[in-house]
Design a protein around this motif. Structure first.
Motif, PDB file in Angstrom:
ATOM      1  N   ASP A 218       0.824  -1.205   0.000  1.00 12.84           N
ATOM      2  CA  ASP A 218       0.000   0.000   0.000  1.00 12.84           C
ATOM      3  C   ASP A 218       0.861   1.260   0.000  1.00 12.84           C
ATOM      4  O   ASP A 218       2.100   1.188   0.018  1.00 12.84           O
ATOM      5  N   ALA A 219       0.205   2.409  -0.026  1.00 17.40           N
ATOM      6  CA  ALA A 219       0.927   3.673  -0.127  1.00 17.40           C
ATOM      7  C   ALA A 219       1.811   3.930   1.084  1.00 17.40           C
ATOM      8  O   ALA A 219       2.778   4.696   1.010  1.00 17.40           O
ATOM      9  N   GLY A 220       1.500   3.287   2.204  1.00 16.63           N
ATOM     10  CA  GLY A 220       2.330   3.399   3.399  1.00 16.63           C
ATOM     11  C   GLY A 220       3.426   2.356   3.455  1.00 16.63           C
ATOM     12  O   GLY A 220       4.102   2.211   4.476  1.00 16.63           O
ATOM     13  N   ARG A 221       3.572   1.597   2.361  1.00 16.87           N
ATOM     14  CA  ARG A 221       4.597   0.560   2.214  1.00 16.87           C
ATOM     15  C   ARG A 221       4.373  -0.645   3.121  1.00 16.87           C
ATOM     16  O   ARG A 221       5.309  -1.363   3.451  1.00 16.87           O
ATOM     17  N   ARG A 222       3.134  -0.864   3.496  1.00 21.15           N
ATOM     18  CA  ARG A 222       2.784  -2.090   4.201  1.00 21.15           C
ATOM     19  C   ARG A 222       2.530  -3.192   3.180  1.00 21.15           C
ATOM     20  O   ARG A 222       1.934  -2.949   2.133  1.00 21.15           O
ATOM     21  N   VAL A 223       2.958  -4.404   3.502  1.00 16.56           N
ATOM     22  CA  VAL A 223       2.692  -5.561   2.650  1.00 16.56           C
ATOM     23  C   VAL A 223       1.401  -6.224   3.110  1.00 16.56           C
ATOM     24  O   VAL A 223       1.208  -6.502   4.296  1.00 16.56           O
ATOM     25  N   LEU A 224       0.504  -6.451   2.151  1.00 19.53           N
ATOM     26  CA  LEU A 224      -0.768  -7.114   2.408  1.00 19.53           C
ATOM     27  C   LEU A 224      -0.812  -8.361   1.546  1.00 19.53           C
ATOM     28  O   LEU A 224      -0.617  -8.281   0.337  1.00 19.53           O
ATOM     29  N   ARG A 225      -1.041  -9.512   2.155  1.00 20.98           N
ATOM     30  CA  ARG A 225      -1.039 -10.746   1.378  1.00 20.98           C
ATOM     31  C   ARG A 225      -2.088 -11.709   1.907  1.00 20.98           C
ATOM     32  O   ARG A 225      -2.452 -11.682   3.075  1.00 20.98           O
ATOM     33  N   THR A 226      -2.561 -12.566   1.008  1.00 17.08           N
ATOM     34  CA  THR A 226      -3.512 -13.592   1.415  1.00 17.08           C
ATOM     35  C   THR A 226      -2.749 -14.811   1.922  1.00 17.08           C
ATOM     36  O   THR A 226      -1.621 -15.088   1.491  1.00 17.08           O
ATOM     37  N   PRO A 227      -3.339 -15.566   2.850  1.00 17.25           N
ATOM     38  CA  PRO A 227      -2.617 -16.686   3.464  1.00 17.25           C
ATOM     39  C   PRO A 227      -2.315 -17.825   2.506  1.00 17.25           C
ATOM     40  O   PRO A 227      -1.383 -18.610   2.747  1.00 17.25           O
TER      41      PRO A 227
END
Length: 233
Positions: A218-227
């Motif tokens: 995301d724009a805040g450089r967080r990684v988001l992923r599905t399990p």
């Protein structure tokens, strides 16, 4: 299509003519569906020279996909943006490359990798598919291990803020990149673009699509992923 396309076939005895057929279809798709070619069917439709009931069966299929994703995203994904020419590229690329892959599987090819500008269709894996870092062109931020399926990424690193949120008419900025693994590149590419247009809420939306796994920054450089994302052990 304005991007490099490569094909690797590992099955022995596959005739070169099959590869020629793959690239011939992609060239045909570019001629017929590019909004950047004045004589293409897409350009003629966009200018109103032909109506939606007069288009070819292939373009009718593309139009159906455009409407499906427009509805599913509440208008965030829209090939008919006000003040802009009709542009179905977000659907056409994945759809055309998936059809090219179908020429291979239809001919009995069991192991191949078809790569269109970093979006890939693979069969007969495991194949290791790298996900480009959204801010470092020389780095990967993830590697996926895929047996059969497709991977597509939407981001701003090649074309800048080119993906527009159709709900606002402004460039989408909530994500730096979103990568989708799906059974087909039609699904992976369109879902990735649609999710990017939606912003951060698009990650959960894409993850809820049948057969899709997601990796996003995301724009805040967080990684988001599905399990269920398939990563090498």
């Amino acid at each position: 299509m304005g991007l490099p396309v490569s094909l690797r076939v590992d099955d022995p005895g596959v005739p070169a003519s099959l590869g020629d057929a793959v690239f011939a279809w992609l060239r045909e798709a570019d001629e017929r569906f590019s909004p950047f070619k004045p004589d293409s069917e897409v350009s003629r439709l966009g200018r109103g020279e032909i109506g939606r009931t007069e288009v070819s069966g292939d373009l009718a299929e593309v139009l159906g996909l455009c409407e499906e994703y427009r509805t599913a995203t509440g208008g965030a994904f829209d090939a008919w943006l006000p003040g802009r020419a009709f542009d179905p590229c977000a659907v056409v690329k994945g759809w055309a490359v998936q059809r090219a892959a179908g020429l291979l599987t239809g001919a009995g090819v069991a192991r191949f990798c078809l790569n269109a500008g970093g979006d890939v269709v693979v069969a007969g894996g495991p194949w290791r598919v790298g996900v480009r870092h959204p801010e470092r062109a020389d780095r990967l931020c993830q590697v996926l291990q895929v047996i059969d399926g497709a991977v597509a990424t939407s981001a701003r690193y090649e074309r800048g803020d080119h993906i527009v949120d159709g709900r606002t008419g402004r460039p989408a900025t909530g994500l730096l990149s979103v990568t989708v693994l799906a059974p087909t590149l039609t699904e992976a590419d369109t879902t990735a673009t649609a999710a990017y247009a939606m912003g951060e809420e698009g990650v959960a939306w894409a993850a809820a699509r049948p057969g899709c796994e997601v990796y996003a920054v995301d724009a805040g450089r967080r990684v988001l992923r599905t399990p269920g994302l398939p990563v090498p052990v």
